[in-house]
Design an enzyme around this catalytic site. Structure first.
Site, PDB file in Angstrom:
ATOM      1  N   THR B 110       0.799  -1.213   0.000  1.00 43.52           N
ATOM      2  CA  THR B 110       0.000   0.000   0.000  1.00 43.52           C
ATOM      3  C   THR B 110       0.837   1.270   0.000  1.00 43.52           C
ATOM      4  OG1 THR B 110      -1.649  -1.225   1.237  1.00 43.52           O
ATOM      5  CG2 THR B 110      -1.887   1.127   1.221  1.00 43.52           C
ATOM      6  N   THR B 186       1.912  -4.461   4.576  1.00 46.20           N
ATOM      7  CA  THR B 186       2.031  -4.615   6.032  1.00 46.20           C
ATOM      8  C   THR B 186       1.679  -6.017   6.524  1.00 46.20           C
ATOM      9  OG1 THR B 186      -0.223  -3.772   6.258  1.00 46.20           O
ATOM     10  CG2 THR B 186       1.566  -2.197   6.528  1.00 46.20           C
TER      11      THR B 186
END
Lengths: 654, 464
Positions: B110, B186
């Protein structure tokens, strides 16, 4: 001075964006309760907003402006009404299906075509009013129409969207928002730009509101509906007056904006005639004059006072004091003498336009926010001081001077904003969002965002609305309000009563008791539209009375009209007791027992109840005695029978 | 971009055949009238292949998108064709001689990404120019070089990628980088951090993994601030270890540097999802300073020589133990040739009796079985109860307070070196960087329980 203008001549055009909260149990994209407001908080989050690129790859003008302000945004949280979704720490859950149903229903009432597939978009707001930095919104209906003043008012589109935060305070570089309202479903109804007079705007707001409320599925009360009014005049540009809380404010606001635009267009012509025809023809110069004012009688221009102001103002001192040295800045406006006092809104000048920009964008908010040479404050030595300042800054007779103060960086930003506002003035009227005030004035809120700020919400899939769903909702729609209006006014019910019934849901009950209880339309309208208002005010829980009981009441009184004369006691009893039949209620208050020998008691009453004042007329005395007698007879014996019997008894005595 | 682009991107079935019939395509600017007489004007957007084949999506002039059912279209007219190319303004990344040189290695995820609105996915935007266009503050911190190693979501990272990434880090450090930043999704950032700790040893400079929990196409994204914190840590930070740099609180305030062997993503979506488990973080970073929270770390040392060791054996797995687990699960793993098993056991490191025989058999067949705890905090102390002692007797080796994911990554790396049981277990228990700690400080386990008056008081007074 209220400037009068001919709206037709200046080509006034207005359109509306009416926001109406929907009555749902939960919020639009999470499962928090909707409509639960709190005054305190149990957690806080600090955020900043960065402008991003839209899907089409351009920065939006508003976004850039708001980033300049470098606001620290604080959200107040309460565990009762927000979850991690509102904090933007959890992605959205699927669109609340109930809210979508209500939105579709609203669209149908507004005569819209329901879209086939709802796409949720993100509409960027960088003022912090929504922690994600965007509002999730989706078009549900398009192409609607409402009958309005003998013509049609176009409904361009209706979207369902999440409500934003409530502002708690906005001071300098710190803006504080309460999150309880955030996420409550609402619809935004956009009308065509078809309103041409201030009072039409008010009427259109009321009409849309009436249509929305007629379903009983929307919220009412403070803040449940707010509207943005878009205004322009010929040659001007669309300006949005945002969040008008009451329809009654609209005429003055629209008038004021029309006047403002007319005056700004005149200023543009003036600027052109002075040779300011292009954006880059506006040139300003500015200098640091902190020392010049260090022993001025204008104490707010002293560093110590400014620091005290910042610290006293409950704001986080660190946000301001750590961000740079204090500075007073003088901005010279070559060739622009007279423009600061140029008329703007009624009773305001062009300087007010600068003040708004400086306050919002440069975050300089100590009153009076700016000083200028065309209306310098009056104090001991003022004349000399402004003369010396003009000399120091090289300000000649054709120039004007503006002074701002605060953090150095902010004063530089303010100088640039002053320049940009003049650049806009050369063009005419900037597209702005303006904040309304009760006195009819407005102030700058932000640059009006364009379509660039919209992009798809990648967190939410599109949702098909099947024709079956639409038809199911269409079948359950209440009667259109204007048809109802026609029907009720046809039997002599006044408009105010009709509007009240439509807005507050009483119309549904009227039709119900007419249909099932055999009630007379006019009587039912007065009953629900006027009579029970008083009981409601006195705290009687009339709104909790079940439909069936209302119907029973009206069937009963249609066969026994006398009962209705004691409606207050009956309705109070209906509201007070639970699961009870109408018969029980009538029994409980003793209305089932009709006295037989009541006439025989009258002579004695006439005899014994002496008048308070011997000179009372016969009429007064009759009224007095009626009151006494009806206490026991109301609802059991028709009042007119009692009245005539009493007259006879009084005559007999005389 | 190739000129052969699909003119019906994402459309299929009915919608596609209608578009062909109407002579319109993706990026056509059209005027559509439907059966209700409603008029829609806008550009036909690509459609996600996952969506149905009944609607075309229009981006209207107002900016709103709307889906129109193809059966309700009565007329459609192409007004023009305008392909919309999404582009971040690229500006040349300025370089200043006084600033440290930092290399940002991209793996995907992201962080530093943009929207692909065909699939609704975010795809990385990565050149220094693009990054500078989006986060100009980076240029005040360092001279940035970027290298795109992969473009994958973090769940698609694997052993091949770990080795490639480790070698890329070495190359950059040997080429003189003052610090390395690795942009990473993540979800598995902790896994990658752990394995890099084993594969890259004796780094002279910081190696910083960073991601973001909110994509950078959102005004509230944490991506820009995370990047700034990470780049600053790489360029100036004192700690020459593999570390994870992510938000401390959910507020835009500061980042925490977590030791990569002890960090775990503890929330699916919070900005402050990353927490050091069983210890305290290394450091707190904001744009002003580094606040070291411990002095127990490997300092930056430009003279230290980096060592790389990227061998692995991926025939490893993790068993998250649950009551009623059946022994055939273990049998199947052995049969399929798995060489190492990390058990995340209950409590102090336990599993139920019925799987003992299967465990015993697995170990006899040479499978290496180690024990961690699914409580995440605390130690596997198998000598406390009989059940634990029985397991140890069988040859299950406790890994104390090593995190299950760290244990898995380490086992894969160790098995790349040896298959000798004693050597495997020696290596597993020999700590490289705090994957096992001797002591658990009392503040290494702080999960404040909301609702308690004292917690409420604390939360109210601090940025969450």
């Amino acid at each position: 001075m209220t400037q009068s203008i001919d709206y037709k001549e200046v080509g006034l055009i207005c359109g509306l964006e009416v926001h109406q909260q929907l009555l749902t149990e939960k919020k639009l994209f999470c499962r928090c309760p909707a409509g639960l407001y709190t005054k305190d908080h149990d957690g806080t989050v600090l955020r900043h907003m960065r402008p991003t690129l839209s899907e089409l790859g351009e920065y939006d003008g508003t976004a850039l402006m708001e980033f300049k302000t470098k606001k620290n945004i604080v959200y107040l949280l309460h565990q009762k009404n927000v979850c991690t979704y509102e904090m933007d720490d959890t992605p959205p859950f699927l669109l609340n299906a109930n809210a979508l149903d209500v939105a579709i229903e609203q669209c149908l009432m507004l005569g819209c075509d329901i879209v086939d597939e709802v796409h949720i978009a993100r509409k960027q707001y960088l003022d912090g009013s929504i922690p994600t930095g965007f509002q999730r919104t989706a078009i549900v209906g398009v192409n609607g129409k409402l009958p309005f003043r003998g013509r049609e008012l176009t409904i361009i589109q209706v979207s369902v969207e999440e409500d934003s935060c409530r502002e708690v305070s906005d001071k300098g570089h710190l803006i504080v928002w309460r999150t309880d309202r955030l996420g409550i479903p609402l619809i935004e109804t956009v009308t065509g730009p078809e309103l041409h007079e201030p009072d039409e705007v008010e009427e259109a707001i009321l009409l849309v509101g009436r249509v929305c409320r007629s379903t009983g599925h929307v919220r009412v009360g403070m803040g449940a509906s707010r509207q943005d009014v878009n205004v322009s005049v010929r040659g001007g540009r669309r300006v949005e007056i945002k969040g008008v809380p009451q329809a009654g404010w609209a005429p003055a606001l629209v008038h004021g904006e029309a006047v403002r635009q007319v005056n700004l267009l005149k200023l543009r012509d003036e600027l052109h005639s002075r040779g300011f025809t292009k954006p880059d023809s506006i040139k300003i110069e500015h200098t640091d004059v902190t020392d010049f004012f260090s022993d001025s009688a204008l104490e707010f221009l002293h560093r110590e006072n400014w620091e005290r102001f910042v610290a006293n103002d409950e704001r986080r001192r660190g946000f301001e004091l750590l961000s740079g040295p204090f500075c007073v800045r003088a901005i010279r406006l070559p060739g622009l003498a007279g423009t600061l006092s140029w008329p703007g809104q009624p009773d305001l000048t062009f300087a007010h336009e600068l003040t708004g920009r400086v306050r919002v964008i440069a975050c300089l908010d100590q009153q009076p926010i700016l000083l200028h040479s065309e209306k310098w404050p009056d104090y001991q030595g003022a004349k000399g001081e402004i003369q010396r300042l003009k000399k120091k800054t090289g300000c000649g007779p054709n120039d004007s001077l503006v002074v701002v103060w605060g953090i150095e960086q902010d004063t530089l930003c303010a100088a640039e904003e002053v320049r940009l506002r003049y650049v806009d003035a050369v063009e005419g009227i900037p597209n702005e969002t303006r904040q309304p005030f009760v006195d009819g004035s407005t102030d700058f809120e932000r640059i009006l965002p364009g379509p660039d700020r919209m992009y798809p919400d990648t967190d939410s899939p599109p949702q098909q609305i099947t024709r079956e769903r639409t038809e199911r909702l269409r079948d359950a729609l209440p009667e259109l309000p204007w048809l109802r209006e026609e029907r009720y006014s046809g039997v002599g019910v006044p408009l105010d009563t009709i509007y009240f019934l439509i807005r507050r849901g009483g119309a549904r009950l009227v039709d119900l008791v007419v249909d099932r209880g055999g009630a007379d339309v006019r009587r039912a309208c007065f009953f629900f539209g006027e009579r029970i208002k008083g009981l409601r005010r006195d705290g009687v829980a009339v709104d909790g009375i079940p439909d069936d009981l209302w119907c029973d009441l009206f069937s009963l009184v249609s066969s026994d009209g006398t009962l209705f004369e004691d409606w207050k006691r009956i309705v109070s009893q209906m509201a007070a007791v639970g699961d009870r039949s109408m018969r029980d209620i009538v029994e409980e208050i003793g209305l089932d027992k009709k006295p037989v020998n009541w006439r025989e008691d009258l002579p004695e009453i006439v005899q014994t109840r002496q008048p308070d004042y011997p000179n009372d007329s016969v009429g007064q005395r009759h009224r007095f005695l009626m009151g006494a007698v009806m206490k026991n007879l109301r609802g059991r014996i028709p009042a007119k029978d009692v009245s005539s019997a009493l007259h006879s008894a009084m005559e007999d005595r005389a | 971009m190739s000129g052969q682009e699909d003119p019906f991107k994402g459309y299929r079935g009915l919608a596609k055949s209608r578009m062909k019939k109407w002579g319109v395509r993706v990026w056509s600017d059209v005027r559509v009238v439907n059966t209700a007489g409603s008029v829609f004007e806008g550009v036909i957007l690509p459609r996600s292949g996952n969506f149905d084949d009944l609607h075309i999506v229009l981006k209207q002039k107002t900016g709103y998108n709307v889906g129109i059912h193809v059966d309700r279209v009565t007329s459609i007219e192409e007004l023009s064709y305008k392909k919309i190319i999404y582009k971040i303004p690229e500006k040349e990344f300025p370089r200043l001689p006084d600033l440290p040189n930092v290399t940002l290695l991209g793996t995907g995820g992201t962080i530093a990404s943009r929207l692909d609105y065909r699939t609704g996915a975010v795809i990385p935007a990565f050149t220094p120019g693009e990054l500078y266009g989006a986060v100009p503050e980076l240029a005040d911190i360092c001279n940035l070089t970027t290298k795109k190693i992969f473009g994958v979501f973090s769940e698609n990272m694997g052993w091949e990628e770990y080795g490639t990434l480790a070698r890329a880090v070495r190359d950059e450090i040997e080429a003189g980088a003052d610090g390395i930043v690795i942009g990473h999704g993540t979800d598995t950032m902790g896994h990658t951090g752990a394995v890099l700790t084993f594969m890259i040893q004796d780094s002279p400079v910081p190696i910083v993994l960073v991601g973001s929990q909110r994509s950078s196409d959102r005004p509230s994204s944490d991506a820009a601030l995370n990047l700034m914190h990470a780049v600053k840590t790489a360029g100036y930070g004192p700690i020459a270890e593999v570390q994870v740099c992510m938000f401390g609180p959910t507020s835009d305030q500061y980042a925490l540097l977590h030791r990569a062997t002890r960090v775990r993503k503890m929330h699916s979506s919070y900005r402050s999802a990353f927490r050091t488990i069983g210890d305290i973080p290394l450091c707190r970073v904001d744009m002003g300073s580094f606040e070291l929270l411990t002095d127990d770390f490997r300092p930056r040392d430009p003279d230290r020589k980096i060592k790389i060791d990227t061998v692995y054996d991926d025939r490893i797995t993790m068993l998250y133990y649950y009551p009623g687990m059946k022994p055939d699960l273990l049998d199947a793993l052995v049969e399929k040739g798995y060489r190492g098993i990390v058990i995340a056991g209950t409590g102090l490191g336990h599993v139920n009796k019925p799987i003992y025989p299967a465990l015993k058999q697995a170990i006899e067949k040479g499978v290496h079985v180690v024990m961690t705890v699914q409580t995440l905090w605390g130690f596997a102390q198998m000598y406390v109860y009989d059940t634990g002692r029985d397991l140890m007797d069988m040859g299950v080796v406790p890994l104390d307070n090593m995190l299950p994911e760290t244990a898995l990554m380490k086992l894969g790396w160790v098995l790349g070196h040896t298959d000798d049981h004693d050597e495997v277990m020696r290596m597993m228990r020999h700590t490289i960087n705090h994957e096992i700690t001797e002591r658990e400080p009392h503040n290494g386990y702080v999960i404040l329980q909301g609702g308690l008056p004292e917690t409420q008081e604390f939360i109210k007074g601090h940025w969450k």
